[in-house]
Write a protein that holds these residues in place. Structure first.
Motif, PDB file in Angstrom:
ATOM      1  N   LEU A 190       0.838  -1.201   0.000  1.00 28.28           N
ATOM      2  CA  LEU A 190       0.000   0.000   0.000  1.00 28.28           C
ATOM      3  C   LEU A 190       0.868   1.244   0.000  1.00 28.28           C
ATOM      4  N   THR A 191       0.594   2.174  -0.931  1.00 29.95           N
ATOM      5  CA  THR A 191       1.198   3.499  -0.837  1.00 29.95           C
ATOM      6  C   THR A 191       0.100   4.477  -0.449  1.00 29.95           C
ATOM      7  N   THR A 192       0.440   5.436   0.380  1.00 26.35           N
ATOM      8  CA  THR A 192      -0.542   6.404   0.841  1.00 26.35           C
ATOM      9  C   THR A 192       0.164   7.631   1.382  1.00 26.35           C
ATOM     10  N   HIS A 193      -0.527   8.768   1.311  1.00 28.77           N
ATOM     11  CA  HIS A 193      -0.059   9.980   1.968  1.00 28.77           C
ATOM     12  C   HIS A 193      -0.793  10.202   3.287  1.00 28.77           C
ATOM     13  N   HIS A 194      -1.780   9.331   3.577  1.00 29.83           N
ATOM     14  CA  HIS A 194      -2.497   9.418   4.848  1.00 29.83           C
ATOM     15  C   HIS A 194      -1.751   8.560   5.873  1.00 29.83           C
ATOM     16  N   LEU A 195      -0.972   9.198   6.726  1.00 31.32           N
ATOM     17  CA  LEU A 195      -0.181   8.437   7.692  1.00 31.32           C
ATOM     18  C   LEU A 195      -1.069   7.701   8.683  1.00 31.32           C
ATOM     19  N   SER A 196      -2.245   8.279   8.984  1.00 32.89           N
ATOM     20  CA  SER A 196      -3.175   7.588   9.868  1.00 32.89           C
ATOM     21  C   SER A 196      -3.694   6.309   9.209  1.00 32.89           C
ATOM     22  N   GLU A 197      -3.800   6.312   7.889  1.00 36.20           N
ATOM     23  CA  GLU A 197      -4.223   5.127   7.149  1.00 36.20           C
ATOM     24  C   GLU A 197      -3.182   4.015   7.301  1.00 36.20           C
ATOM     25  N   ALA A 198      -1.923   4.367   7.112  1.00 35.18           N
ATOM     26  CA  ALA A 198      -0.856   3.380   7.265  1.00 35.18           C
ATOM     27  C   ALA A 198      -0.781   2.872   8.700  1.00 35.18           C
ATOM     28  N   GLN A 199      -0.935   3.769   9.661  1.00 37.41           N
ATOM     29  CA  GLN A 199      -0.854   3.366  11.062  1.00 37.41           C
ATOM     30  C   GLN A 199      -1.973   2.389  11.412  1.00 37.41           C
ATOM     31  N   ARG A 200      -3.138   2.582  10.804  1.00 35.57           N
ATOM     32  CA  ARG A 200      -4.284   1.726  11.104  1.00 35.57           C
ATOM     33  C   ARG A 200      -4.217   0.379  10.392  1.00 35.57           C
ATOM     34  N   LEU A 201      -3.716   0.355   9.159  1.00 37.68           N
ATOM     35  CA  LEU A 201      -3.859  -0.826   8.316  1.00 37.68           C
ATOM     36  C   LEU A 201      -2.630  -1.721   8.239  1.00 37.68           C
ATOM     37  N   CYS A 202      -1.443  -1.159   8.427  1.00 43.79           N
ATOM     38  CA  CYS A 202      -0.221  -1.879   8.040  1.00 43.79           C
ATOM     39  C   CYS A 202       0.403  -2.669   9.184  1.00 43.79           C
ATOM     40  N   ASN A 203       0.888  -3.864   8.846  1.00 42.88           N
ATOM     41  CA  ASN A 203       1.707  -4.630   9.784  1.00 42.88           C
ATOM     42  C   ASN A 203       3.111  -4.039   9.869  1.00 42.88           C
ATOM     43  N   ARG A 204       3.572  -3.509   8.730  1.00 43.34           N
ATOM     44  CA  ARG A 204       4.920  -2.962   8.661  1.00 43.34           C
ATOM     45  C   ARG A 204       4.917  -1.799   7.682  1.00 43.34           C
TER      46      ARG A 204
END
Length: 307
Positions: A190-204
């Motif tokens: 996943l690439t994203t500019h929403h850091l909250s999105e990455a914090q919520r969704l990503c294992n790493r």
């Protein structure tokens, strides 16, 4: 651990611009990895190479243990791709779009109807079965695009800023869908500019800078690299007075886009912080937990001012 995607030493130049400078990354099967970085750092170039839309100048990509170039067209059937701009046929109904891409990806005719019906139900698209794709809202078009990307049961789902162009409510709905995919064992880059999105969704998360990975780890690991237990965000009529006070207290100072933040070496209440900053003309102050956004600025953004 089974490695789904292995990227080693990618280099890519466009004219005089060296976009990738030895990019390497590993994605395990069943893992959601976020690729974050500023515009121009090479994120889209990496995805285009993975999807065989571009050829790297050097380096190797392996998918499910096999070099991508040796798998050729077959490798494309192992990848599902969903971008910020939808690639739907606007005059077709949702299920017609899915049937078209299912045929394109070689889904056997005997399985198509059941697979399309399953995705129509899973993505709550059934109420829109009689609505042409071009008449759906942006959020529902992106939901349909995600379903299309999954129609052939890919080994790797590549999401390129999938929520950038949708409203807040649609973004939250898409997050819930992606969480369900993650929890069901999907492998996602996943690439994203929403850091909250990455914090919520990503294992790493892998943080890019200068065409390669600058830092990577789990969200808690990256957050732990910020030299503070909490972040104080300050508005003041005299920022230099706040900086001097923080320096006297031994609190590291960070400035991003004109905003002033102080890193607390230990947890403190809002009252304790206000009392400690007494006399520095503070207009507003808040005490927040350290987030992935703070880690991003600490580890990637070299323009922040360290005081």
């Amino acid at each position: 651990m089974t490695v789904a995607l292995q990227i080693d030493g990618l280099f890519k130049r466009f004219g005089e611009q060296q976009v990738l400078t030895g990019f390497s990354l590993q994605v395990a099967r069943g893992e959601v990895v976020g690729l974050l970085g500023p515009n121009g750092c090479g994120k889209s170039t990496v995805l285009n190479i993975i999807c065989q839309l571009l050829q790297a100048d050097a380096g190797q990509v392996q998918l499910m243990g096999q070099p991508m170039m040796e798998q050729s067209a077959y490798a494309r059937t192992l990848i599902g791709y969903c971008a910020q701009e939808t690639a739907l046929y606007p005059d077709l109904f949702p299920q017609e779009n899915m049937h078209f891409f299912a045929r394109l990806y070689g889904v056997p005719a005997a399985q198509r109807n059941a697979r399309v019906a399953e995705l129509m139900e899973r993505f709550n698209l059934t109420p829109y079965a009689s609505t042409r794709a071009g008449l759906l809202s942006g959020g529902w078009q992106q939901r349909l695009s995600l379903a299309v990307a999954l129609v052939h049961r890919p080994e790797l789902l590549v999401l390129d800023e999938p929520t950038v162009a949708v409203d807040v409510e649609a973004r939250m709905d898409l997050w819930s869908l992606m969480e369900s995919l993650r929890d069901s064992g999907a492998t996602i880059l996943l690439t994203t500019h929403h850091l909250s999105e990455a914090q919520r969704l990503c294992n790493r998360v892998a943080l890019m800078r200068g065409g390669k990975v600058a830092a990577e780890g789990s969200v808690p690991d990256l957050i732990s690299r910020v030299p503070g237990q909490a972040v104080v965000k300050v508005q003041s009529d005299d920022p230099q007075a706040v900086i001097q006070k923080a320096s006297d207290l031994g609190w590291p100072v960070r400035q991003h886009a004109g905003k002033l933040s102080l890193l607390l070496p230990q947890s403190m209440s809002l009252r304790e912080v206000v009392d400690a900053l007494d006399g520095s003309k503070v207009r507003a102050v808040s005490v927040d937990p350290v987030t992935l956004e703070d880690a991003y600025f600490e580890l990637v953004d070299l323009k922040h001012e360290l005081c």
